[in-house]
Design a protein around this motif. Structure first.
Motif, PDB file in Angstrom:
ATOM      1  N   ILE A 121       9.527  -3.895   2.014  1.00 40.75           N
ATOM      2  CA  ILE A 121       9.170  -4.828   1.199  1.00 40.75           C
ATOM      3  C   ILE A 121       7.744  -4.297   0.181  1.00 40.75           C
ATOM      4  CG2 ILE A 121       7.939  -7.143   0.930  1.00 40.75           C
ATOM      5  CD1 ILE A 121       9.320  -8.070   3.184  1.00 40.75           C
ATOM      6  N   ARG A 122       7.221  -3.560   1.000  1.00 47.29           N
ATOM      7  CA  ARG A 122       5.906  -2.878   0.070  1.00 47.29           C
ATOM      8  C   ARG A 122       6.373  -1.878  -0.853  1.00 47.29           C
ATOM      9  NH1 ARG A 122       3.084  -2.140   4.608  1.00 47.29           N
ATOM     10  NH2 ARG A 122       3.703   0.146   4.750  1.00 47.29           N
ATOM     11  N   LEU A 123       7.362  -1.174  -0.378  1.00 49.02           N
ATOM     12  CA  LEU A 123       7.950   0.160  -1.119  1.00 49.02           C
ATOM     13  C   LEU A 123       8.838  -0.636  -2.266  1.00 49.02           C
ATOM     14  CD1 LEU A 123       8.973   2.647   1.473  1.00 49.02           C
ATOM     15  CD2 LEU A 123       7.056   2.819   0.174  1.00 49.02           C
ATOM     16  N   ALA A 124       9.297  -1.656  -2.035  1.00 50.82           N
ATOM     17  CA  ALA A 124      10.128  -2.324  -3.185  1.00 50.82           C
ATOM     18  C   ALA A 124       9.457  -2.851  -4.088  1.00 50.82           C
ATOM     19  CB  ALA A 124      11.021  -3.551  -2.502  1.00 50.82           C
ATOM     20  N   GLY A 125       8.083  -3.489  -3.802  1.00 54.99           N
ATOM     21  CA  GLY A 125       7.141  -4.149  -4.832  1.00 54.99           C
ATOM     22  C   GLY A 125       6.458  -2.788  -5.604  1.00 54.99           C
ATOM     23  N   MET A 168       6.482  -1.612 -10.269  1.00 48.27           N
ATOM     24  CA  MET A 168       5.433  -1.003 -10.772  1.00 48.27           C
ATOM     25  C   MET A 168       5.694   0.341 -11.548  1.00 48.27           C
ATOM     26  SD  MET A 168       3.325  -3.310 -10.888  1.00 48.27           S
ATOM     27  CE  MET A 168       1.701  -2.405 -11.474  1.00 48.27           C
ATOM     28  N   SER A 169       6.345   1.299 -11.112  1.00 49.24           N
ATOM     29  CA  SER A 169       6.466   2.437 -11.490  1.00 49.24           C
ATOM     30  C   SER A 169       7.384   2.388 -12.818  1.00 49.24           C
ATOM     31  CB  SER A 169       7.545   3.250 -10.585  1.00 49.24           C
ATOM     32  OG  SER A 169       6.830   3.529  -9.349  1.00 49.24           O
ATOM     33  N   THR A 170       8.500   1.509 -12.807  1.00 44.50           N
ATOM     34  CA  THR A 170       9.164   1.087 -13.965  1.00 44.50           C
ATOM     35  C   THR A 170       8.362   0.624 -15.067  1.00 44.50           C
ATOM     36  OG1 THR A 170      11.158   0.603 -12.591  1.00 44.50           O
ATOM     37  CG2 THR A 170      11.490  -0.004 -14.920  1.00 44.50           C
ATOM     38  N   ALA A 171       7.590  -0.293 -14.636  1.00 42.57           N
ATOM     39  CA  ALA A 171       6.556  -0.928 -15.704  1.00 42.57           C
ATOM     40  C   ALA A 171       5.661   0.264 -16.210  1.00 42.57           C
ATOM     41  CB  ALA A 171       5.801  -1.976 -15.048  1.00 42.57           C
ATOM     42  N   GLU A 172       5.072   1.056 -15.468  1.00 44.08           N
ATOM     43  CA  GLU A 172       4.256   1.997 -15.934  1.00 44.08           C
ATOM     44  C   GLU A 172       4.880   3.104 -16.738  1.00 44.08           C
ATOM     45  OE1 GLU A 172       3.079   3.654 -12.492  1.00 44.08           O
ATOM     46  OE2 GLU A 172       1.426   1.914 -11.846  1.00 44.08           O
ATOM     47  N   TYR A 173       6.277   3.340 -16.656  1.00 46.70           N
ATOM     48  CA  TYR A 173       7.077   4.296 -17.532  1.00 46.70           C
ATOM     49  C   TYR A 173       7.071   3.629 -18.929  1.00 46.70           C
ATOM     50  CZ  TYR A 173       7.976   7.672 -13.797  1.00 46.70           C
ATOM     51  OH  TYR A 173       8.093   8.583 -12.732  1.00 46.70           O
TER      52      TYR A 173
END
Length: 62
Positions: free
Chosen positions: A12-16, A20-25
Motif C-alpha cells: 500500500i505504501r509503495l502504491a501511494g 507521486m512519481s508520476t505527478a513529479e514527472y
C-alpha cells in the motif's frame, strides 16, 4: 505484526509513492516546456538575434 499484514502495508505504501512519481514527472515536464518557451522568446528577440549574428560573424572572420 505478522508477515502477511506487514507485506500488505508495504504494498500500500509503495502504491501511494508510485502516484507521486508520476505527478513529479508531470510537473517537471511542464516546467521544462515553460522554460523552453521562455528561452525561445529570448533567443528570437531582435536584440538577442543581432548579438548572436555579430558573434557568429566575428567568429567566421576570425
Amino acid at each position: 505484526m505478522n508477515s502477511g499484514l506487514r507485506g500488505a502495508m508495504r504494498r500500500i505504501r509503495l502504491a501511494g509513492e508510485a502516484g507521486m512519481s508520476t505527478a513529479e514527472y508531470a510537473v517537471g515536464t511542464i516546467a521544462a516546456v515553460a522554460f523552453a518557451g521562455v528561452l525561445l522568446k529570448v533567443v528570437t528577440s531582435p536584440t538577442v538575434q543581432s548579438a548572436l549574428t555579430a558573434i557568429l560573424a566575428k567568429a567566421l572572420k576570425g
